[in-house]
Scaffold this motif. Structure first.
Motif, mmCIF file in Angstrom:
data_model
loop_
_atom_site.group_PDB
_atom_site.id
_atom_site.type_symbol
_atom_site.label_atom_id
_atom_site.label_comp_id
_atom_site.label_asym_id
_atom_site.label_seq_id
_atom_site.Cartn_x
_atom_site.Cartn_y
_atom_site.Cartn_z
ATOM 1 N N LYS A 247 40.582 76.227 87.743
ATOM 2 C CA LYS A 247 40.705 74.845 88.232
ATOM 3 C C LYS A 247 41.442 74.812 89.582
ATOM 4 O O LYS A 247 41.074 74.074 90.490
ATOM 5 C CB LYS A 247 41.475 74.016 87.188
ATOM 6 C CG LYS A 247 41.339 72.530 87.367
ATOM 7 C CD LYS A 247 41.942 71.817 86.171
ATOM 8 C CE LYS A 247 42.017 70.315 86.405
ATOM 9 N NZ LYS A 247 42.780 69.628 85.373
ATOM 10 N N ASP A 250 39.093 75.435 92.346
ATOM 11 C CA ASP A 250 38.241 74.284 92.694
ATOM 12 C C ASP A 250 38.969 73.338 93.643
ATOM 13 O O ASP A 250 38.356 72.694 94.487
ATOM 14 C CB ASP A 250 37.830 73.507 91.435
ATOM 15 C CG ASP A 250 36.853 74.308 90.567
ATOM 16 O OD1 ASP A 250 36.253 75.267 91.090
ATOM 17 O OD2 ASP A 250 36.715 73.974 89.373
ATOM 18 N N TYR A 251 40.291 73.269 93.485
ATOM 19 C CA TYR A 251 41.091 72.386 94.350
ATOM 20 C C TYR A 251 41.439 73.045 95.681
ATOM 21 O O TYR A 251 41.615 72.367 96.689
ATOM 22 C CB TYR A 251 42.402 71.987 93.640
ATOM 23 C CG TYR A 251 42.240 70.853 92.662
ATOM 24 C CD1 TYR A 251 41.624 71.064 91.428
ATOM 25 C CD2 TYR A 251 42.685 69.583 92.955
ATOM 26 C CE1 TYR A 251 41.467 70.027 90.519
ATOM 27 C CE2 TYR A 251 42.534 68.536 92.056
ATOM 28 C CZ TYR A 251 41.928 68.769 90.840
ATOM 29 O OH TYR A 251 41.765 67.742 89.950
ATOM 30 N N VAL A 321 34.626 67.137 88.723
ATOM 31 C CA VAL A 321 34.957 68.526 88.406
ATOM 32 C C VAL A 321 33.671 69.347 88.444
ATOM 33 O O VAL A 321 32.762 69.142 87.653
ATOM 34 C CB VAL A 321 35.629 68.640 87.027
ATOM 35 C CG1 VAL A 321 35.983 70.097 86.729
ATOM 36 C CG2 VAL A 321 36.870 67.770 86.982
ATOM 37 N N SER A 323 32.510 73.340 90.119
ATOM 38 C CA SER A 323 32.894 74.493 90.941
ATOM 39 C C SER A 323 31.872 74.782 92.033
ATOM 40 O O SER A 323 32.127 75.579 92.925
ATOM 41 C CB SER A 323 33.015 75.746 90.069
ATOM 42 O OG SER A 323 33.983 75.531 89.079
#
Ligand code: FAD
Length: 389
Positions: A247, A250-251, A321, A323
């Motif tokens: 996660k 992804d940010y 959300v 990827s």
């Protein structure tokens, strides 16, 4: 550059007045504080601590820390605007000054209130400290599940043993967000994230690596030898570390893509300037189609990389959300930045190979974009996984 275009669909490829002001502030800062020292910091591998603190006063580092913990509380989109500007000046310096925004993400995304107030608020915002993000090990880079660092529960604490390699800002970090195995037999479900204070007995930071590029950024190894940390330093639940690490990427990937975009803009602008003024066979070299087309491709790829980067940041901001788009942005921007740097050296001919011209440094700096925060191959694996699931 794309300017304000607002259509009846509500889609905008432009910046708001506030975003333009932020961009100008970051650009002015880069011009005044980064560009003049970039070559020297590169040569001597100087860590830009003063630049970090000046940027901190302006509110263009630690941007992702929410306002309730004293941070800037910037949006991911605002972060990529600033990342592009600073990277235009020097991607070594911009990596150093922006790494907190990677190291703090596990706490922002999965920390509890007490952790956020202390580590984000007191340590990063008030004290102006550095944090490093620690996943990679000598035997496990792309294969995150293969990490060997062990965290064993002992009453109310954890005992950490293992080592991390290639950790950005490790020599200067005051604490680390570290991924370790709490259950080595449980594969990706056996990994957990922790906060480790640098002053904990048993933490040893090795000598910094001597690198090909981005030399103003610090990269070092960290060893954890029977480091005892309180249970309250665990981020989230046991077994959630792998999901958290993914996660985080992804940010963070839109920001890395934005830095590669900044480097592309530098390669493009330096090439345009040089190709106008350098003559060969009685004409400016851009009029030789082979050179003109190379520069045209740089411009196309720069704009396309930037749009993908903006889309990736917008998506994070919207809470989508996924990827895939951050992987598109990171892979494309890194690959196109590498091509732009190679082509910029070609545009400069023999002078491009010399240190007194800026494109030599761009070529050394750019290569890491295809490697850190997931190699270009791993980005494509992610894309295949998403397309075929
Ligand atoms: C300057 C620098 C700064 C860094 N900063 C940090 C940091 O702050 N924190 C951190 O945790 N890590 C950091 N890293 C580590 C970085 O993320 C890893 O180096 C990277 O993920 C690649 O891992 P590796 O070096 O072990 O290469 P490997 O995983 O051994 O890969 C070697 C090659 O094989 C390819 N490969 C591997 N597996 C596959 C596959 N399944 N399919 C296709 N190709 C594959 C790779 O793409 C690569 O080309 C940094 C690295 C550098 C060099």
């Amino acid at each position: 550059m794309v300017d304000m275009v607002k259509t009846h669909t509500g889609v905008s490829f432009g910046l708001t007045e506030e975003q333009k002001m932020l961009q100008k502030m970051a650009r002015d800062f880069t011009t005044a504080e980064i560009i003049p020292v970039a070559a020297d910091f590169d040569e001597h591998a100087t860590f830009p601590e003063d630049i970090f603190h000046k940027a901190r006063e302006l509110g263009i580092v630690n941007m992702n820390i929410p306002a309730e913990y004293g941070g800037v509380g910037a949006s991911p989109f605002e972060e990529v605007i600033v990342a592009e500007e600073m990277a235009y000046g020097c991607t070594g310096i911009s990596t150093s000054v922006s790494t907190n925004a990677l190291g703090d993400l596990p706490i922002i995304l999965a920390g509890n209130e007490k952790q956020k107030a202390y580590w984000l608020g007191e340590r990063l915002v008030d004290k102006g400290e550095f944090v490093s993000y620690c996943v990679t090990e000598a035997g496990a880079g792309s294969n995150v599940v293969g990490i060997q660092t062990r965290a064993e529960k002992k009453g109310g604490s954890y005992l950490i043993n293992g080592s991390k390699i290639f950790i950005t800002n490790a020599s200067h970090a005051h604490f680390f967000t570290v991924f370790a195995k709490t259950n080595p037999d449980a594969g990706h479900r056996g990994m957990t994230a922790f906060i480790i204070d640098r002053n904990s007995p048993g933490v040893k930071v090795g000598k910094k690596f001597d690198k090909m590029g981005q030399r103003a950024s610090d990269t070092a190894e960290i060893v954890f030898e029977n480091v005892e940390i309180p249970e309250e330093n665990r981020i989230g639940e046991e077994g959630q570390g792998f999901y958290l690490a993914m996660k985080v990427f992804d940010y963070s990937r839109p920001g890395v893509a934005a830095a590669a975009v900044g480097l592309q803009r530098r390669a493009l602008e330096e090439s345009v300037k040089y190709a106008k003024q350098r003559e060969a066979f009685g004409t400016p070299i851009y009029q030789h189609q082979a050179i003109g087309h190379k520069i045209a491709d740089m411009a196309i790829n720069y704009e396309a990389s930037r749009l993908l980067t903006w889309q990736a940041a917008w998506q994070v901001e919207m809470g989508i959300v996924n990827s895939k788009v951050p992987a598109y942005a990171k892979a494309f921007a890194a690959d196109m930045a590498t091509k732009a740097a190679i082509d910029a050296v070609q545009v400069f001919g023999g002078y491009g190979f010399m240190k007194e011209y800026p494109v030599e440094k761009l070529l050394r700096d750019v290569k890491i974009f295809q490697i850190y925060e997931g190699t270009s191959e791993i980005q494509r694996n992610i894309i295949v996984r998403e397309l075929f699931k």
